[in-house]
Write a protein that holds these residues in place. Structure first.
Motif, short mmCIF file in Angstrom:
data_model
loop_
_atom_site.label_atom_id
_atom_site.label_comp_id
_atom_site.label_asym_id
_atom_site.label_seq_id
_atom_site.Cartn_x
_atom_site.Cartn_y
_atom_site.Cartn_z
N VAL A 71 0.86 -1.19 0.00
CA VAL A 71 0.00 0.00 0.00
C VAL A 71 0.89 1.24 0.00
O VAL A 71 1.57 1.53 0.99
CB VAL A 71 -0.95 0.03 1.21
CG1 VAL A 71 -1.81 1.30 1.18
CG2 VAL A 71 -1.83 -1.20 1.23
N ASN A 72 0.91 1.94 -1.13
CA ASN A 72 1.65 3.19 -1.24
C ASN A 72 0.76 4.31 -0.70
O ASN A 72 0.03 4.96 -1.45
CB ASN A 72 2.02 3.48 -2.69
CG ASN A 72 3.08 2.54 -3.22
OD1 ASN A 72 4.08 2.29 -2.56
ND2 ASN A 72 2.88 2.01 -4.42
N ASN A 73 0.84 4.52 0.61
CA ASN A 73 -0.02 5.53 1.23
C ASN A 73 0.73 6.81 1.56
O ASN A 73 0.12 7.89 1.56
CB ASN A 73 -0.64 4.96 2.51
CG ASN A 73 -1.24 6.05 3.38
OD1 ASN A 73 -2.30 6.59 3.09
ND2 ASN A 73 -0.52 6.42 4.45
N ALA A 74 2.01 6.73 1.85
CA ALA A 74 2.76 7.91 2.28
C ALA A 74 2.58 9.05 1.30
O ALA A 74 2.77 8.89 0.09
CB ALA A 74 4.24 7.57 2.42
N GLY A 75 2.18 10.20 1.80
CA GLY A 75 1.96 11.35 0.94
C GLY A 75 2.22 12.65 1.68
O GLY A 75 2.30 12.68 2.91
N LEU A 76 2.34 13.72 0.91
CA LEU A 76 2.71 15.00 1.51
C LEU A 76 2.16 16.13 0.66
O LEU A 76 2.14 16.06 -0.56
CB LEU A 76 4.24 15.10 1.57
CG LEU A 76 4.84 16.42 2.08
CD1 LEU A 76 4.71 16.48 3.60
CD2 LEU A 76 6.30 16.52 1.67
N VAL A 118 8.37 12.64 -2.25
CA VAL A 118 7.56 11.68 -1.48
C VAL A 118 6.48 11.04 -2.35
O VAL A 118 6.35 9.82 -2.42
CB VAL A 118 6.92 12.37 -0.26
CG1 VAL A 118 5.98 11.40 0.48
CG2 VAL A 118 7.99 12.89 0.69
N ASN A 119 5.68 11.89 -3.00
CA ASN A 119 4.47 11.41 -3.67
C ASN A 119 4.74 10.62 -4.94
O ASN A 119 4.04 9.65 -5.23
CB ASN A 119 3.55 12.59 -4.00
CG ASN A 119 3.15 13.38 -2.78
OD1 ASN A 119 3.02 12.85 -1.69
ND2 ASN A 119 2.95 14.68 -2.96
N VAL A 120 5.72 11.07 -5.70
CA VAL A 120 5.97 10.43 -6.99
C VAL A 120 7.21 9.54 -6.95
O VAL A 120 7.14 8.34 -7.19
CB VAL A 120 6.13 11.50 -8.10
CG1 VAL A 120 6.53 10.84 -9.42
CG2 VAL A 120 4.83 12.27 -8.28
#
Length: 340
Positions: free
Chosen positions: A149-154, A172-174
């Motif tokens: 699960v790629n959840n980390a976001g900013l 972070v996001n990409v």
């Protein structure tokens, strides 16, 4: 006889190109359509309305013995996802940047679910070096990864450059999402044909087409616009991964959690959070579709699809002119590969 005083004439000439006007109107339409559509669907009331069509049996499945990796798992949607997977018997690896907050989150989930197979993995998703180090260590476990699960976001509103020279939102996001997924592929292949990658995107991507200006080097920086661009990349990457790795037994899915009341939203979008006080979804409601995607038989899902409230959703708003922009994904992948 006195002559009339001279008349002063003020002429203001405004020159604007048709292309600039068209772009202004297009952006205005995207923003307005997104706002209206979002208010009707992305809030708590939208979730409650859509949940009338949910099948409770979809969430009753146990996944004992399956290994799940969740990034950004110490709070918000990531925490709710890790908790939901652990409560269904999964072995959960919570990838967190902060060791202390991560340990606290692991302890809480272990206690509330009585599942001791919940573990902390420390990694800074803004650092390619850190991701490479983490995935190298994790591969030594030599275990199959059933769910990533790629959840980390900013959403950082000001331009911040990381120690590796990258704009922080992009990092972070990409870039973080891309590197984590690509480097975990060997472990995902071990669990085929049931392996799946779930990326937590955002409806914010409806306001932005795909662009190769990944680090927002052109124009005045906007954290909100950069976030929308990043989320559009995640959705396009999900399509690309599904196409590229379709024969490896891995399913790739992006999803939108709706507008949820999380620590990240409260910090980055304080005005938005305050204006919709009491109307935002809980973290658990935001995580609902993530967990649903992790539990469903893959034959019921569309790899490369974008999901919202347990159903496949459109990736583009009507007349928003974002669909053709996805043609740029190959160029973007080439750029991202240069970091690996």
């Amino acid at each position: 006889m006195q002559s009339a005083p001279p008349k002063a004439t003020l002429r203001i000439q405004i020159r604007i190109s048709l292309s600039s006007l068209a772009m202004f109107l297009l952006k205005a339409w995207r923003s307005t359509a997104f706002g209206v559509y979002g208010y009707l669907n992305f809030t708590k009331s939208g979730f409650l309305e859509h949940s009338k069509n949910f099948n409770p049996e979809d969430m009753a499945r146990r996944i004992d013995g399956k290994n799940c990796v969740v990034t950004g798992a110490n709070s918000g949607i990531g925490y709710a996802t890790a908790h939901g997977l652990a409560s269904r018997g999964a072995t959960v690896y919570m990838v967190c940047r902060n060791k202390e907050r991560g340990e606290d989150a692991v302890s809480k989930i272990q206690s509330s679910t009585s599942n001791r197979n919940v573990h902390l993995e420390v990694c800074d998703l803004s650092s390619v070096h850190d991701i490479k180090s983490f995935t190298s260590r994790f591969k030594e476990k030599d275990i199959p990864v059933h769910v990533l699960v790629n959840n980390a976001g900013l959403l950082e509103n000001t331009r911040v450059i990381t120690s590796e020279g990258n704009e922080l939102n992009f990092a972070v996001n990409v870039l973080g999402t891309y590197c984590m997924t690509e480097l975990m592929l060997p472990l995902l292949e071990k669990s085929q044909p049931d392996a799946r990658v779930i990326t937590v995107a955002s409806g914010g991507m409806y306001t932005a087409p795909l662009t190769t200006d990944l680090q927002f080097n052109s124009g005045e920086f906007s954290g909100l616009e950069q976030y929308a661009r990043n989320k559009r990349v995640q959705v396009a990457l999900t399509e690309k991964w599904a196409e590229k790795y379709g024969d490896k037994g891995i399913g790739f899915y992006a999803m939108h959690p709706g507008w949820a009341e999380t620590p990240g939203v409260a910090k980055s979008l304080a005005g938005f959070s305050k204006s919709l006080e009491g109307k935002l979804r809980t973290s658990e409601e935001g995580a609902d579709t993530v967990i649903w995607l992790a539990l469903q038989p893959k034959e019921k899902l569309v790899s490369g699809g974008f999901y919202f409230d347990r159903a496949e959703a459109s990736k583009h708003l009507p007349f928003a002119a974002t669909k053709s922009s996805h043609d740029a994904i190959d160029s973007i992948v080439d750029t991202l590969n240069s970091f690996l």
